[in-house]
Write a protein that holds these residues in place. Structure first.
Motif, PDB file in Angstrom:
ATOM      1  N   LEU A  70      12.088   4.696  -7.468  1.00 35.26           N
ATOM      2  CA  LEU A  70      10.773   3.659  -6.556  1.00 35.26           C
ATOM      3  C   LEU A  70      10.568   5.025  -5.759  1.00 35.26           C
ATOM      4  N   HIS A  71       8.310   5.463  -6.361  1.00 38.63           N
ATOM      5  CA  HIS A  71       8.510   6.039  -4.914  1.00 38.63           C
ATOM      6  C   HIS A  71       7.436   5.977  -3.791  1.00 38.63           C
ATOM      7  N   PHE A  72       7.757   5.670  -2.769  1.00 40.72           N
ATOM      8  CA  PHE A  72       6.819   5.428  -1.843  1.00 40.72           C
ATOM      9  C   PHE A  72       6.193   6.368  -0.848  1.00 40.72           C
ATOM     10  N   SER A  73       5.138   5.696  -0.314  1.00 45.20           N
ATOM     11  CA  SER A  73       5.031   7.032   1.338  1.00 45.20           C
ATOM     12  C   SER A  73       5.558   6.353   2.253  1.00 45.20           C
ATOM     13  N   LEU A  74       5.725   6.977   3.457  1.00 41.83           N
ATOM     14  CA  LEU A  74       5.894   7.089   4.413  1.00 41.83           C
ATOM     15  C   LEU A  74       5.627   8.274   5.706  1.00 41.83           C
TER      16      LEU A  74
ATOM     17  N   GLN B 133       0.678  -0.748  -0.085  1.00 42.87           N
ATOM     18  CA  GLN B 133      -0.364  -0.374   0.188  1.00 42.87           C
ATOM     19  C   GLN B 133       0.990   1.436   0.093  1.00 42.87           C
ATOM     20  N   LEU B 134       2.079   1.161   0.808  1.00 39.92           N
ATOM     21  CA  LEU B 134       3.117   2.378   0.502  1.00 39.92           C
ATOM     22  C   LEU B 134       3.548   2.397  -0.857  1.00 39.92           C
ATOM     23  N   LEU B 135       3.284   1.503  -1.850  1.00 39.99           N
ATOM     24  CA  LEU B 135       4.208   1.579  -3.705  1.00 39.99           C
ATOM     25  C   LEU B 135       3.300   3.245  -4.006  1.00 39.99           C
ATOM     26  N   LEU B 136       3.653   3.553  -5.102  1.00 44.36           N
ATOM     27  CA  LEU B 136       3.095   5.306  -4.998  1.00 44.36           C
ATOM     28  C   LEU B 136       3.660   5.459  -6.804  1.00 44.36           C
ATOM     29  N   GLN B 137       4.659   4.601  -7.261  1.00 41.17           N
ATOM     30  CA  GLN B 137       4.587   4.799  -8.289  1.00 41.17           C
ATOM     31  C   GLN B 137       6.636   4.556  -8.891  1.00 41.17           C
ATOM     32  N   ALA B 138       6.539   3.632 -10.204  1.00 36.82           N
ATOM     33  CA  ALA B 138       7.679   3.035 -10.818  1.00 36.82           C
ATOM     34  C   ALA B 138       8.354   3.069 -11.742  1.00 36.82           C
ATOM     35  N   LYS B 139       9.109   3.987 -11.950  1.00 36.11           N
ATOM     36  CA  LYS B 139       9.714   4.290 -13.188  1.00 36.11           C
ATOM     37  C   LYS B 139      11.171   4.392 -13.834  1.00 36.11           C
ATOM     38  N   ILE B 140      10.712   4.229 -15.206  1.00 35.41           N
ATOM     39  CA  ILE B 140      12.372   3.845 -16.493  1.00 35.41           C
ATOM     40  C   ILE B 140      13.255   5.102 -16.372  1.00 35.41           C
ATOM     41  N   GLY B 141      13.949   4.956 -16.514  1.00 27.60           N
ATOM     42  CA  GLY B 141      14.343   6.748 -17.024  1.00 27.60           C
ATOM     43  C   GLY B 141      15.456   6.386 -18.156  1.00 27.60           C
TER      44      GLY B 141
END
Length: 293
Positions: free
Chosen positions: A234-238, A214-222
């Motif tokens: 990796l973007h996650f909430s805390l 549920q903490l996962l917000l976004q995952a990207k490849i540059g």
């Protein structure tokens, strides 16, 4: 809740000051809080001076070979308190665990070999299983496409399906999931181009503990720019991070102003303490006498 950005980047060497400055500036621009590096090429006892201007905490796993080395860098604004670490003497993995605002977290950075990578990864995951605590963030260059039909432009892999199934089983046993594939079930994007095979592959991965999905917000490849590998994010909430404390400083221009300087000098040189207090208290609009509370 606060958003925390983690990056993983096979940099193909961080010893050159110019390249190192470019990569760190890029990560700072992307507001990365935690950075995983593979192939740093740092040798034991010969780690270059890493200024703490942006990333104040550095952890390394080094080796005598110039083709290995992994590091984890943590931004100074992130209140990470380390409790334990474990590094590979071969310079291929680094585990660091601690707390961020009283939240337990384990950071695991891996750089798998190009041969027998599945066997190596399964052994490394077993070690991580006994080390981890709290939220698990596992990332790095795995040197393997987990789903060749989607993660390789050729749709093929030199690794047998049986070995890939064993690796996926080890990941499920660890209790983690592929963040980018979860958000892009049928998507195609790659992190590396193999000139030998003339094909693209997704070799870099970020995994997050399943019970914290549920903490996962976004995952990207540059984009591929400063290396032959793409950085991944990796973007996650805390839990909301504590606000940074600031020290109050007197504005020097107030003293340099002649009017303010005269008022201050008059107050300090008053013969009576009551007189000085009177100058600071509000005055009655009719009588002009100070209003004492």
């Amino acid at each position: 809740m606060a958003e925390v950005i983690v990056s993983s980047f096979n940099v193909r060497g961080l010893n050159e000051p110019c390249k190192r400055s470019q990569i760190l500036s890029l990560l700072q621009k992307d507001k990365v809080f935690i950075a995983f590096f593979q192939e740093t090429h740092f040798r034991s006892g010969k780690i270059p001076n890493l200024p703490p201007k942006c990333f104040s905490q550095w952890y390394h796993s080094t080796h005598g070979s110039a083709s290995r080395g992994v590091s984890i860098a943590i931004r100074k604004q992130l209140p990470f308190v380390v409790s334990a670490s474990s590094s590979d003497p071969e310079g291929r993995y680094l585990f660091v665990k601690g707390t961020i605002a009283d939240t337990q977290i384990t950071l695991a950075n891996v750089y798998a070999p190009k041969r027998r990578q599945v066997q190596w990864l399964i052994q490394t995951l077993s070690h991580l299983s006994s080390f981890k605590e709290g939220i698990v963030i596992l990332g790095g260059d795995f040197n393997v496409s987990l789903d060749p039909s989607l993660d390789s432009s050729s749709g093929k892999s030199a690794i047998t399906h049986i070995r890939l199934r064993r690796l996926k089983l080890a990941l499920r046993k660890l209790g983690v999931f592929d963040t980018w594939r979860t958000l892009n079930p049928s998507g195609r994007d790659y992190t590396f181009f193999s000139h030998a095979k003339s094909s693209y592959h997704r070799l870099e991965h970020f995994f997050l503990s399943s019970k914290h999905a549920q903490l996962l917000l976004q995952a990207k490849i540059g984009n591929i720019t400063l290396s032959d590998h793409s950085p991944i994010f990796l973007h996650f909430s805390l839990t909301t991070l504590p606000k940074r404390e600031w020290n109050w400083r007197l504005n020097d221009t107030l003293i340099l102003d002649q009017t303010n300087s005269q008022k201050l000098a008059s107050s300090l040189t008053s013969s009576s303490s009551g007189t000085m207090l009177d100058t600071l208290l509000p005055h009655h609009p009719l009588s002009g006498k100070p209003i004492k509370r």
